[in-house]
Design an enzyme around this catalytic site. Structure first.
Site, PDB file in Angstrom:
ATOM      1  N   HIS A 278      52.380  52.409  39.401  1.00 52.79           N
ATOM      2  CA  HIS A 278      53.006  53.129  38.297  1.00 52.79           C
ATOM      3  C   HIS A 278      52.505  54.561  38.286  1.00 52.79           C
ATOM      4  CE1 HIS A 278      54.490  54.015  34.264  1.00 52.79           C
ATOM      5  NE2 HIS A 278      55.320  53.028  34.494  1.00 52.79           N
ATOM      6  N   ASP A 329      58.305  45.140  36.067  1.00 55.13           N
ATOM      7  CA  ASP A 329      59.346  44.543  36.917  1.00 55.13           C
ATOM      8  C   ASP A 329      58.849  43.313  37.661  1.00 55.13           C
ATOM      9  OD1 ASP A 329      61.288  46.437  36.237  1.00 55.13           O
ATOM     10  OD2 ASP A 329      60.377  47.883  37.591  1.00 55.13           O
TER      11      ASP A 329
HETATM   12  N1  COA Z   1      53.122  49.351  47.280  1.00 61.64           N
HETATM   13  C1  COA Z   1      52.262  49.850  48.196  1.00 61.64           C
HETATM   14  N2  COA Z   1      51.571  50.989  47.999  1.00 61.64           N
HETATM   15  C2  COA Z   1      51.766  51.635  46.844  1.00 61.64           C
HETATM   16  C3  COA Z   1      52.636  51.171  45.847  1.00 61.64           C
HETATM   17  C4  COA Z   1      53.328  49.979  46.110  1.00 61.64           C
HETATM   18  N3  COA Z   1      54.186  49.494  45.207  1.00 61.64           N
HETATM   19  N4  COA Z   1      52.632  52.003  44.810  1.00 61.64           N
HETATM   20  C5  COA Z   1      51.781  52.978  45.118  1.00 61.64           C
HETATM   21  N5  COA Z   1      51.261  52.768  46.351  1.00 61.64           N
HETATM   22  C6  COA Z   1      50.311  53.615  47.043  1.00 61.64           C
HETATM   23  C7  COA Z   1      51.057  54.761  47.699  1.00 61.64           C
HETATM   24  O1  COA Z   1      51.463  54.425  49.001  1.00 61.64           O
HETATM   25  C8  COA Z   1      50.016  55.829  47.668  1.00 61.64           C
HETATM   26  O2  COA Z   1      49.085  55.581  48.685  1.00 61.64           O
HETATM   27  P1  COA Z   1      48.517  56.775  49.602  1.00 61.64           P
HETATM   28  O3  COA Z   1      47.780  57.657  48.648  1.00 61.64           O
HETATM   29  O4  COA Z   1      47.675  56.069  50.598  1.00 61.64           O
HETATM   30  O5  COA Z   1      49.730  57.439  50.171  1.00 61.64           O
HETATM   31  C9  COA Z   1      49.295  55.612  46.350  1.00 61.64           C
HETATM   32  O6  COA Z   1      49.463  54.230  46.076  1.00 61.64           O
HETATM   33  C10 COA Z   1      49.858  56.443  45.190  1.00 61.64           C
HETATM   34  O7  COA Z   1      51.203  56.124  45.038  1.00 61.64           O
HETATM   35  P2  COA Z   1      52.366  57.154  44.762  1.00 61.64           P
HETATM   36  O8  COA Z   1      53.590  56.745  45.519  1.00 61.64           O
HETATM   37  O9  COA Z   1      51.872  58.547  44.954  1.00 61.64           O
HETATM   38  O10 COA Z   1      52.633  56.933  43.252  1.00 61.64           O
HETATM   39  P3  COA Z   1      53.793  57.605  42.433  1.00 61.64           P
HETATM   40  O11 COA Z   1      53.251  57.875  41.090  1.00 61.64           O
HETATM   41  O12 COA Z   1      54.428  58.746  43.126  1.00 61.64           O
HETATM   42  O13 COA Z   1      54.903  56.452  42.373  1.00 61.64           O
HETATM   43  C11 COA Z   1      55.857  54.378  41.861  1.00 61.64           C
HETATM   44  C12 COA Z   1      54.883  55.461  41.414  1.00 61.64           C
HETATM   45  C13 COA Z   1      56.093  53.428  40.708  1.00 61.64           C
HETATM   46  C14 COA Z   1      57.219  55.016  42.225  1.00 61.64           C
HETATM   47  C15 COA Z   1      55.287  53.645  43.078  1.00 61.64           C
HETATM   48  O14 COA Z   1      54.093  52.983  42.695  1.00 61.64           O
HETATM   49  C16 COA Z   1      56.263  52.662  43.694  1.00 61.64           C
HETATM   50  O15 COA Z   1      57.086  53.058  44.526  1.00 61.64           O
HETATM   51  N6  COA Z   1      56.201  51.362  43.275  1.00 61.64           N
HETATM   52  C17 COA Z   1      57.150  50.389  43.754  1.00 61.64           C
HETATM   53  C18 COA Z   1      58.459  50.477  42.964  1.00 61.64           C
HETATM   54  C19 COA Z   1      58.334  49.953  41.568  1.00 61.64           C
HETATM   55  O16 COA Z   1      57.814  48.882  41.335  1.00 61.64           O
HETATM   56  N7  COA Z   1      58.890  50.721  40.620  1.00 61.64           N
HETATM   57  C20 COA Z   1      58.887  50.361  39.236  1.00 61.64           C
HETATM   58  C21 COA Z   1      58.038  51.294  38.443  1.00 61.64           C
HETATM   59  S1  COA Z   1      57.865  50.766  36.768  1.00 61.64           S
END
Ligand code: COA
Length: 393
Positions: A278, A329
């Site tokens: 998140h 979710d």
């Molecule tokens: N699975 C695997 N790795 C994850 C992850 C996931 N669901 N969510 C975050 N990470 C990792 C990223 O790869 C990143 O790692 P790194 O620093 O080695 O590159 C780190 O955690 C930070 O994540 P980041 O993508 O920068 O977070 P964000 O704030 O930009 O994105 C989300 C947040 C929610 C978009 C992201 O966690 C995600 O894509 N989750 C899956 C989709 C989801 O469940 N969405 C519903 C949200 S309520």
């Protein structure tokens, strides 16, 4: 000589940027908690109906009995769709994703309701219209709340070659949704689990779809346009679409004995695992335990524990390997599946809930509006002169 560009920090993804004030909800990552108008979301999910929560989000206070009766009567009276809209739903391509059909249905409603400016209804003395809303705009928000479930259910049935089922005024919103989809209302604990999920999904600060709706509202466009834009934003798998992807993932794993290795492989392959992570919560999402509790009740009633067994292992491995927590979710996906909904209806159900939050934010934006218009750091070519076509080689 060109003037050097001053150093500017780009806040990619607007991370950490506070763009406005907001009194609708508060997301508190330090305590993994979320409040709507000061009330803990888990208390609202347990103790209030989704209709009470909708009223709270729009008015800032929980309704008293008279207010709730007036609100419910209006919502129940607006559930039916016009023949034109039902006929158009019948014509939607059967291959369309229900997020596209609900987006199109709301857009159609926008055309029907754009001239609904004459004030044909009023709550009289029961309550005042919220700041930022006009009576007609407020009534359109109730209309969206009332009709979006009918659009989703009608489209679901048409896609299956079945006749849409008309809404029933004597049912609550949650009961009526089951009735319109399946022709029956399930066990009260399943209805409560669904109703609680709508409360948990109703509102969440300046998330992507709410921000999108506010940007549209800030141009002084209309409520339906803000809602259509919100739906478009919610559809993406990084936002609302994740609840569908969670269930696809659980079905891909399909066996608790394979869950640990599945997660290890996913992480090794740098796969984004849906339902985890998140932007704001980094040590847990306050909505997860409540949704999990209701989802497990549904699983017990249905006698199907496999999805929770897989979920538990996936969660443990993810926490151990990456310390990334599940978001709402993750428990919502299997709960909706066990309730009998097809996977591609999960995000439209999220729309049913979030229309309350979007409308609350549209009202709040209108109450103190300034057009939202951020800047970019330009990285394209320096200024140059146009060379006429015959000299460009
Ligand atoms: N699975 C695997 N790795 C994850 C992850 C996931 N669901 N969510 C975050 N990470 C990792 C990223 O790869 C990143 O790692 P790194 O620093 O080695 O590159 C780190 O955690 C930070 O994540 P980041 O993508 O920068 O977070 P964000 O704030 O930009 O994105 C989300 C947040 C929610 C978009 C992201 O966690 C995600 O894509 N989750 C899956 C989709 C989801 O469940 N969405 C519903 C949200 S309520």
């Amino acid at each position: 000589m060109s003037t050097p560009t001053p150093a500017v920090e780009v806040k990619k993804g607007l991370e950490g940027v506070i763009v406005d004030e907001c009194a609708v909800s508060k997301v508190m990552p330090e305590t993994n908690s979320l409040t709507y108008r000061g009330y803990a979301v888990q208390d609202l999910a347990d103790q209030c109906s989704f209709e009470e929560v909708a009223f709270l989000l729009w008015h800032g206070e929980l309704p008293n009995k008279t207010q709730l009766t007036t609100f419910n009567e209006r919502e129940r009276s607006l559930r039916g769709l016009s023949k034109g809209l039902v006929d158009s739903i019948r014509l939607y391509p059967k291959s369309a994703h229900p997020m596209d059909t609900v987006r199109t249905g709301v857009s159609y409603l926008g055309m029907e309701e754009c001239s609904k400016d004459e004030e044909s209804w009023s709550p009289k003395d029961a309550f005042k219209i919220p700041a930022g809303a006009t009576l007609s705009n407020y009534d359109k928000a109730i209309s969206l709340l009332a009709k979006i479930p009918t659009i989703i259910a009608a489209d679901y049935r048409c896609r299956k070659g079945l006749e849409p089922i008309a809404p029933k005024k004597e049912l609550t919103m949650s009961e009526n949704f089951f009735h319109m989809c399946f022709g029956e209302v399930p066990h009260k604990d399943i209805v409560k689990a669904f109703d609680a999920s709508l409360t948990l999904y109703a509102e969440h600060g300046f998330n992507a779809s709410t921000f999108t709706s506010r940007v549209v509202a800030s141009t002084m466009s209309d409520l339906h346009s803000a809602t259509v834009a919100g739906i478009g934003s919610l559809k993406g798998p990084l936002h609302g679409g994740a609840n569908e992807q969670v269930m696809h993932m659980l079905k891909e794993v399909n066996d608790p004995a394979k869950a640990e290795q599945w997660m290890l492989d996913a992480l090794k392959n740098k796969r984004k695992v849906m339902g985890f992570g998140h932007r704001v919560y980094k040590t847990g999402d306050s909505r997860v335990p409540t949704m999990d509790k209701y989802g497990r009740k549904v699983a017990a009633l249905k006698g199907e524990t496999k999805w929770h067994a897989i979920s538990d292992i996936l969660k443990d491995v993810m926490l151990k390997q990456k310390d990334i927590h599940p978001n709402l979710d993750f428990p919502a996906g299997p709960a909706y599946y066990l309730m009998g909904f097809e996977i591609d209806m999960f995000t439209p159900i999220f729309v049913m809930a979030r229309t309350t939050g979007w409308s609350a934010h549209v009202f709040e934006q209108a109450a103190n509006n300034r057009i939202i218009r951020p800047l970019t750091k330009y990285t394209g070519p320096v200024q140059r002169s146009v060379v006429s076509l015959d000299k460009r080689g």
